[in-house]
Scaffold this motif. Structure first.
Motif, PDB file in Angstrom:
ATOM      1  N   THR A 342     -15.995 -53.167  46.606  1.00 51.57           N
ATOM      2  CA  THR A 342     -14.943 -53.592  46.449  1.00 51.57           C
ATOM      3  C   THR A 342     -16.036 -54.321  45.495  1.00 51.57           C
ATOM      4  O   THR A 342     -15.900 -55.129  46.118  1.00 51.57           O
ATOM      5  CB  THR A 342     -14.202 -53.980  47.630  1.00 51.57           C
ATOM      6  N   ASP A 839      -4.436 -39.080  37.451  1.00 51.67           N
ATOM      7  CA  ASP A 839      -4.757 -40.851  37.267  1.00 51.67           C
ATOM      8  C   ASP A 839      -3.302 -41.983  37.186  1.00 51.67           C
ATOM      9  O   ASP A 839      -2.401 -41.635  36.754  1.00 51.67           O
ATOM     10  CB  ASP A 839      -6.022 -41.168  36.257  1.00 51.67           C
ATOM     11  N   ASP A 854      -6.714 -46.241  39.314  1.00 50.28           N
ATOM     12  CA  ASP A 854      -6.887 -45.286  40.493  1.00 50.28           C
ATOM     13  C   ASP A 854      -6.767 -43.505  39.945  1.00 50.28           C
ATOM     14  O   ASP A 854      -5.565 -43.262  39.403  1.00 50.28           O
ATOM     15  CB  ASP A 854      -5.926 -45.427  41.369  1.00 50.28           C
ATOM     16  N   LYS A 855      -8.322 -43.392  40.127  1.00 49.84           N
ATOM     17  CA  LYS A 855      -8.214 -41.922  40.091  1.00 49.84           C
ATOM     18  C   LYS A 855      -7.302 -41.229  40.649  1.00 49.84           C
ATOM     19  O   LYS A 855      -7.184 -40.316  41.730  1.00 49.84           O
ATOM     20  CB  LYS A 855      -9.436 -41.306  39.816  1.00 49.84           C
ATOM     21  N   GLU A 885     -12.427 -38.965  48.085  1.00 53.09           N
ATOM     22  CA  GLU A 885     -12.816 -40.013  47.903  1.00 53.09           C
ATOM     23  C   GLU A 885     -11.784 -41.024  47.016  1.00 53.09           C
ATOM     24  O   GLU A 885     -11.757 -40.709  45.972  1.00 53.09           O
ATOM     25  CB  GLU A 885     -14.186 -40.137  47.497  1.00 53.09           C
ATOM     26  N   LYS A 887     -10.755 -43.456  44.725  1.00 58.58           N
ATOM     27  CA  LYS A 887     -12.261 -44.421  43.434  1.00 58.58           C
ATOM     28  C   LYS A 887     -10.834 -45.223  42.898  1.00 58.58           C
ATOM     29  O   LYS A 887      -9.710 -44.072  42.249  1.00 58.58           O
ATOM     30  CB  LYS A 887     -12.888 -43.505  42.859  1.00 58.58           C
ATOM     31  N   ARG A 888     -11.214 -46.037  42.507  1.00 62.81           N
ATOM     32  CA  ARG A 888     -10.047 -47.183  41.282  1.00 62.81           C
ATOM     33  C   ARG A 888     -11.645 -47.626  40.756  1.00 62.81           C
ATOM     34  O   ARG A 888     -12.903 -48.280  40.919  1.00 62.81           O
ATOM     35  CB  ARG A 888     -10.161 -48.313  41.718  1.00 62.81           C
ATOM     36  N   VAL A 889     -11.372 -47.556  39.245  1.00 61.92           N
ATOM     37  CA  VAL A 889     -12.743 -47.545  37.702  1.00 61.92           C
ATOM     38  C   VAL A 889     -11.545 -48.985  37.483  1.00 61.92           C
ATOM     39  O   VAL A 889     -10.491 -48.257  37.200  1.00 61.92           O
ATOM     40  CB  VAL A 889     -12.936 -46.633  37.104  1.00 61.92           C
ATOM     41  N   ASP A 896     -16.197 -46.218  32.070  1.00 68.82           N
ATOM     42  CA  ASP A 896     -14.710 -46.517  33.263  1.00 68.82           C
ATOM     43  C   ASP A 896     -16.045 -46.825  34.053  1.00 68.82           C
ATOM     44  O   ASP A 896     -17.308 -46.639  34.342  1.00 68.82           O
ATOM     45  CB  ASP A 896     -14.752 -45.567  34.380  1.00 68.82           C
ATOM     46  N   LEU A 898     -16.562 -48.385  38.218  1.00 67.31           N
ATOM     47  CA  LEU A 898     -16.446 -47.827  39.936  1.00 67.31           C
ATOM     48  C   LEU A 898     -16.054 -49.773  40.021  1.00 67.31           C
ATOM     49  O   LEU A 898     -17.238 -49.940  40.119  1.00 67.31           O
ATOM     50  CB  LEU A 898     -17.197 -47.566  40.604  1.00 67.31           C
ATOM     51  N   ASN A 901     -13.866 -47.762  46.461  1.00 66.03           N
ATOM     52  CA  ASN A 901     -14.084 -46.283  46.598  1.00 66.03           C
ATOM     53  C   ASN A 901     -13.992 -46.374  48.238  1.00 66.03           C
ATOM     54  O   ASN A 901     -14.308 -47.246  49.224  1.00 66.03           O
ATOM     55  CB  ASN A 901     -14.824 -46.225  46.006  1.00 66.03           C
TER      56      ASN A 901
END
Length: 916
Positions: A342, A839, A854-855, A885, A887-889, A896, A898, A901
């Protein structure tokens, strides 16, 4: 002549009596084979080839008289497969013919729906109601919830088209529109939020054990409150039908992540396993170390379970009266663990904060419901519903990494944060339906609800770690780094519904052509919120003292307080930060539902609302206190048209105007602080205006099959958004981000039986699919924000436009179910269910930073249910089998980055139930 007439009359009378005495009687009970053989009220029994027929009573019983002979009885019920049974009748004898009905391969026909005749737990009955209703709605009933292994209402609505649930929260998005655009009701009456951060109550608080069915309205009608843009979720509580039942169930569940950390699973001390606590702010916390709970984490064995009781009974009262009682009580708990990165970064990809986070979670849910429905006679019914829900979430978060405010930490900053949140909801409802005349009906409802949200003794401590010596010391840059926080919220809400309807009849045919409805809605709520934070300022000597993260009680104690190693302070002494909110809505509405022809029906509605919202506060940002009030008059027209293309297909259109209100906490000048972000209110926030349109085609090949396509569009004036504001701490706030925004898209839904072997017992493989494709857009105007907030909030958005936060371009749900019934009331049911979203925008970029996104992610669940006999069943569930998983990018110019996650892990559950 008179003698002859008298003789003829006597002869006919004697003949009639003779024939009546020679008749036989057919009687019996109709039951629902798919609902534990409960009685089937208001079903039809017809003697084939005659006009002799009768409806079953509320207990499923019927009786009719016929002349001696051989007959065939036809048993039928709305949404069920008709059955025929041969019968031989002898004079002066009674023949008993009992029959069970199921949906089977029944084909939908153009029939009239009577609300009292529909078992709304069944998929086929709900689809039939959807077909015949003029309104555009979707419903999911108890039967479908059971088939898909759904345990709560949040998971239930996420199984319907165009609806998604935000990962890691209780937020539900309808057509890309999140919490602020949606509303929640129970039995048609509004339900308050249990969370000061949210408009809607967390839907996962509601166990599906209490649910008859859930209705999701995506198009607006005048009977609903105007604070609507995405959808309204109406939870309809169980109305027990049957002679009597008592069921006990229990189960266990494990999360693979939690089990893998079984030896090191830690939680905050203080809260107990039940989810109920009674402690709060200690006495004299500023003059001594008087806190009740230990700072030392405790280890737990992360194995959860559940226990539930259900009971129902009906009583006949007098000749026509019937009292139905239903009650359920249950408790469940569970453990979860996740770990991952994070962080927050600037526009040049440099880290501002970067941590490896471990999150240990224990949650509970205690539910109790009681309802009583009394049918005085066929014209009058009254019901009382009581619901109690206590939910809790206890988390222990650990962060290890770097923070730019601690430049000497060298990536070795360690943070412990323990949080316990208890939310308690009390819902009381009194509902009535009265048939005043053959044409006039009265529906009414009253509710009084209370919500209590309690966050007692949230703890946070920061430490430096020297990896070469493995020594920890207290870290301090600001007074708030080491703290204990107490928060309390109480909200009371009263609501009233009153609606008169007048049936419009056709003088020639006597058939109803529609109805006129007029009524009043009132909703009045008050919120009281207070919070106090105790900050621990550690002296230089204290900061040089070695500490043990697992034994912080050895440092934070009365002895070290007396020795001056730390001091305790709070904003304005012992006076808490507070805000109060009051909102009153008075509404009058009217609509005309009219059937122009056998094919074309319409509902024209209009609603007027008088809205007043006031927020008062006294916080660290405004120690003197402040207040803000707005009042609105809203005029809300709506139209719904339905055209029956044929007996199986409908074409529908809906258009309406609605609005979106800001919430109390969004307008109160109070800051909510978390480790990674802080949120502050904006008193200048004001409502948005929404214009909505829907066009839908649907086809019902069979009672449990459906194909539909819906195009929708929404145009929003002054949309409200969450955004990072320009400040030293990068606070998040709420603003009317621009002048306009819009969303449009298409929804697809299909339910199809792949194969179905006809016979006395079900043997069926079915497939379900729904998908939503959408596009959202809104203008971003920093000058508008600065002007409307009088310069108090400044934003500098990276882009001039964006999509809506929380919106996915693609949402899809699909499931494959196999059902097989055997003799002796045994059977199996297996469902494989998959959910996917593309996304979605989490937060709008600012100060050169890109958007947070958010992916895309999908989840796969397997549910297997068995019924070994009439009384005993075993269930198995495996959830999140793919364990994707999250993931937020951050979409910066260089690509992108990261920023967040984790993996949730798989959850396996095993349960059993026994019905007496």
């Amino acid at each position: 002549m008179k003698f002859k007439l008298r003789f003829l009359f006597i002869a006919l009378f004697i003949c009639t009596i003779s024939i009546a005495q020679n008749k036989g009687t057919i009687s019996g009970v109709l039951t629902d084979k798919e609902m534990n053989n409960d009685p089937l009220p208001f079903a039809n029994v017809l003697v084939k080839g005659t006009n002799i027929s009768v409806n079953t009573d509320v207990d499923g019983k019927y009786s009719l008289s016929v002349n001696p002979g051989n007959y065939t009885l036809i048993f039928s019920f709305l949404g069920y497969e008709s059955k025929e049974a041969p019968v031989t009748v002898k004079a002066n004898e009674t023949v008993v013919v009992n029959q069970g009905l199921s949906s089977g391969s029944f084909t939908l026909k153009d029939v009239v729906v009577k609300s009292s005749a529909v078992n709304k737990q069944k998929e086929s009955a709900l689809l039939l109601e959807q077909k015949n209703a003029v309104d555009i709605k979707q419903s999911i009933g108890a039967q479908e919830l059971s088939r898909k292994g759904v345990g709560d209402v949040a998971a239930a609505v996420a199984k319907t088209s165009g609806v998604s649930k935000q990962e890691g929260s209780n937020n539900v998005f309808v057509r890309g529109l999140g919490d602020r655009y949606n509303s929640t009701s129970m039995n048609g009456l509004p339900v308050p939020s249990n969370d000061p951060q949210k408009k809607n109550i967390a839907l996962d608080l509601f166990s599906t054990d209490i649910v008859e069915y859930i209705s999701i309205d995506k198009s607006y009608s005048s009977k609903m409150y105007g604070d609507f843009a995405g959808g309204n979720v109406d939870i309809v509580s169980k109305d027990y039908r049957g002679n009597g039942m008592f069921e006990i169930s229990l189960g266990s569940k494990v999360n693979t992540n939690a089990v893998q950390n079984a030896g090191n699973f830690i939680l905050q001390q203080g809260p107990n396993k039940t989810g109920f606590v009674s402690y709060g702010v200690p006495n004299n916390p500023l003059t001594g170390y008087n806190f009740e709970n230990s700072l030392n984490p405790k280890k737990e064995a992360p194995f959860g379970g559940n226990f539930n009781l259900k009971a129902g009974k009906t009583f006949n009262i007098g000749e026509e009266g019937k009292l139905s009682l239903f009650a359920t009580a249950g408790f469940g708990n569970g453990y979860e663990f996740r770990e991952g990165l994070t962080r927050s970064v600037n526009a040049q990809d440099a880290s501002l904060k970067s941590f490896q986070q471990e999150k240990f979670t224990y949650n509970t849910n205690t539910t109790g419901m009681f309802n009583a429905n009394y049918r005085l006679n066929k014209n009058h019914k009254i019901g009382y519903n009581f619901l109690f829900v206590n939910s809790s979430e206890q988390t222990m978060d650990t962060y290890y990494g770097s923070d730019r405010d601690f430049d000497n930490a060298d990536g070795n900053l360690y943070i412990q944060r323990g949080t316990f949140m208890q939310n308690t909801v009390y819902i009381n409802q009194l509902l009535g339906n009265d048939k005043l005349t053959d044409k006039i009906d009265l529906d009414w409802g009253l509710s009084y609800n209370t919500v209590k949200g309690n966050m007692p003794d949230r703890i946070q401590n920061k430490m430096f770690h020297d990896p070469t010596t493995n020594i920890y010391t207290i870290a301090q840059r600001t007074a708030t780094d080491n703290q204990r926080y107490f928060q309390d919220l109480t909200e009371n809400e009263t609501a009233a519904n009153l609606a008169f309807s007048y049936k419009l009849g056709d003088k020639e045919s006597g058939e109803s052509k529609g109805k006129i409805t007029a009524g009043y809605n009132g909703r009045f709520k008050k919120r009281e919120f207070e919070a106090i934070q105790f900050n621990f300022s550690v002296s230089q000597t204290g900061q040089n003292t070695s500490v043990d993260p697992n034994n912080l009680d050895a440092f934070f104690n009365q002895t070290n307080y007396s020795n001056g190693l730390f001091t305790i302070s709070a904003f304005a002494g012992m006076t808490p930060q507070t805000y109060e909110g009051e909102q009153n809505i008075h509404a009058g509405f009217g609509n005309i539902e009219y059937k122009f022809s056998d094919k074309l029906s319409s509902v024209l509605g209009v609603r007027y609302e008088r809205i007043s919202q006031t927020v008062n506060w006294r916080t660290q940002f405004d120690a003197e206190g402040g207040t803000n009030t707005f009042e609105r008059n809203e005029f809300l027209p709506s139209i719904i048209l339905k055209y029956a293309l044929n007996e199986k297909q409908n074409l529908r259109f809906a258009g309406s105007k609605t609005y979106t209100l800001p919430q109390f906490k969004e307008r109160a000048l109070f800051i909510y602080e978390d480790v990674m972000e802080s949120v502050i209110g904006n008193p200048s926030l004001y409502p948005s205006q929404n214009y909505n349109v829907d066009l839908k085609w649907e086809m019902f090949p069979k009672s449990d099959e459906l194909f539909s396509v819906t195009a929708f569009g929404k145009y929003i004036l002054d949309p409200i958004n969450q955004i990072i504001v320009a400040s030293a701490t990068n606070d998040i706030s709420f603003v009317n981000i621009g002048d306009t925004g819009y969303a449009y898209g298409v929804e697809l839904e299909a339910r199809k039986n792949i194969f179905e072997i006809e016979g006395e017992y079900t043997n069926k493989l079915s497939f379900g699919f729904n998908a939503s494709l959408m596009k959202t857009h809104q203008d971003l105007d920093r000058d508008k924000v600065s002007t409307e907030t009088k310069g108090q909030l400044a934003i500098n958005t990276t882009d001039t436009s964006s999509g809506f936060t929380g919106a996915s371009d693609l949402i899809l749900n699909t499931d494959l179910s196999y059902t097989k019934n055997f003799r002796n009331d045994s059977g199996i049911m297996a469902t494989l269910a998959y959910n996917h979203y593309s996304d979605k925008l989490y937060a709008i970029g600012n100060e050169g930073k890109g958007n947070l996104v958010d992916k895309a992610m999908g989840s796969l669940d397997l549910i297997f249910k068995t019924k070994l006999n009439k009384n005993f069943g075993i269930d198995f569930g495996a959830r999140n089998l793919l364990n994707p998983e999250f993931k937020r990018v951050q979409e910066n110019a260089g690509g992108d980055v990261l920023v967040f996650n984790y993996k949730k892990g798989m959850t396996f559950g095993l349960g059993m139930n026994y019905q007496f």
